[in-house]
Write a protein that holds these residues in place. Sequence first.
Motif, short mmCIF file in Angstrom:
data_model
loop_
_atom_site.label_atom_id
_atom_site.label_comp_id
_atom_site.label_asym_id
_atom_site.label_seq_id
_atom_site.Cartn_x
_atom_site.Cartn_y
_atom_site.Cartn_z
N LYS A 187 1.81 0.34 2.73
CA LYS A 187 0.45 0.67 2.94
C LYS A 187 0.23 1.71 4.07
N ARG A 224 -3.48 4.82 5.65
CA ARG A 224 -3.84 3.66 4.72
C ARG A 224 -4.81 4.19 3.86
N ALA A 228 -3.82 4.24 -0.23
CA ALA A 228 -4.54 3.70 -1.20
C ALA A 228 -5.16 4.42 -2.35
N ASP A 245 -10.72 -1.26 1.60
CA ASP A 245 -10.22 -0.77 2.81
C ASP A 245 -11.53 0.22 3.30
#
Length: 450
Positions: A187, A224, A228, A245
């Motif tokens: 991630k 991250r 994503a 997120d």
Amino acid sequence: MSTPVTPSESELTTALIQLKAEEPSLGISKVHALLLKTRPEWTVSEKRIRKILQQEGLVTTSGNPGALDGLKGDEPKVFPSSRVIDHLDIGQWTKKVGVKYFNKKKGKGLVALQDIEEGEVVWREDPFIIAPEWEIYDMQVKSAACGYCTTPFGDGSPLIITCPSSSSSSYCPIRFCNRLCLARSAKTHPLLCAAQNPASVPLLKFARDSQWMALHALAQCTSRILLANQLADVSSASEAPLRSDWEIMRGLAELSMEDRWKYSFQSSSQPEPDRPTWKKSYNLYIQAFQEPKTPQEQKKLAKLLKKPLSTDAEHELFDYDAGFLRGLGRMSLNLEAHGGLYTLHSHLNHSCTPNTSIRHLDTRTALSRITVICKQPVKKGEELLVTYVNPELGWRQRRKELRAWGFGGCTCKRCVEEGKGLSEDGEIGGTGADEMDDLASELKAGLGVM
């Protein structure tokens, strides 16, 4: 007609603290009027209200809002903003607490949904991202601690895995406890890997050299979000991680770096970077995630980031003011003492007499995981609280340190009582040393946020 009642000192003080928490911008006259409106049975003079507000450090003066005399001018003109995270599944951590939005000044917090006993575990939580203490970070880059969960390696562990992208020509020193930690590191690690994205190395080095944990944390969060985005597809459920997120990031309490500089960069124990340092770090941030210097670095970054961000998302991450400085402000407010950013933990508000303790109990298997434990019985509906500062500090120093969170003078019960007993030299008289020593020990074990 009922006979007017003169409230006791403690009754009036409690009522005024509550009113100022709800309406922090009101002056003395308006506080007086509001008090009599909410307590029509009371008879109180404006002079008496002025005296108590001054004693409790709740007077907003027209002078320098950054004055740190410990009694006046403690209220900043702005406060951290926060919002409730839509669709946050708290049940993945616990059924014992819920999120409550209090007011504009205080923002959101956590309240008990049931009675919780002293010593009871409320929840356990792994970090959204981790920017560990520099001692641990140094162990990671020396291949002596896990690059995901931060757990130091034991001698001769058979499960340790090297970064798959590392080679003799493109070396990455990061190691992982096991295959699970390696998988979870996907991630964030690829964009911060010296082998996969060497353009990130100067940024991480700068964060380490300046010991700027918030910058390291922002790099982890940015990685991250960008990764994503590579998996997101608006036509399928694969967009859910990116959306989740983003909601977590946007829901974090924030105070702009300019406002932190104006009101909060007063801590001698945690000196903050200045504006030239912001600019230098921003250039390295852009170099790491958008504009690497060399063709080889550009090629490697392009291999990781094949799908571009939306225009709005790119602005929110990479604009200097609305993205970078805003992100640094979020990190500075929400990191736990050991460098982790935790979704549910970030909802906890401050008290100098906290009712919860934050522990790192899984020291051999998952050091970055926190366990939230009640220090005392908490009734249903009561708020769960941690301490944001070293509780060993005296009253005046705690107030100065707390300015880094932007909510002005602390009005918790302990501060109210110690403020009353303050001697002329600023030291606290009377008892309470045992309680402070106990709280200091808790902090050293991993209590609260820094």
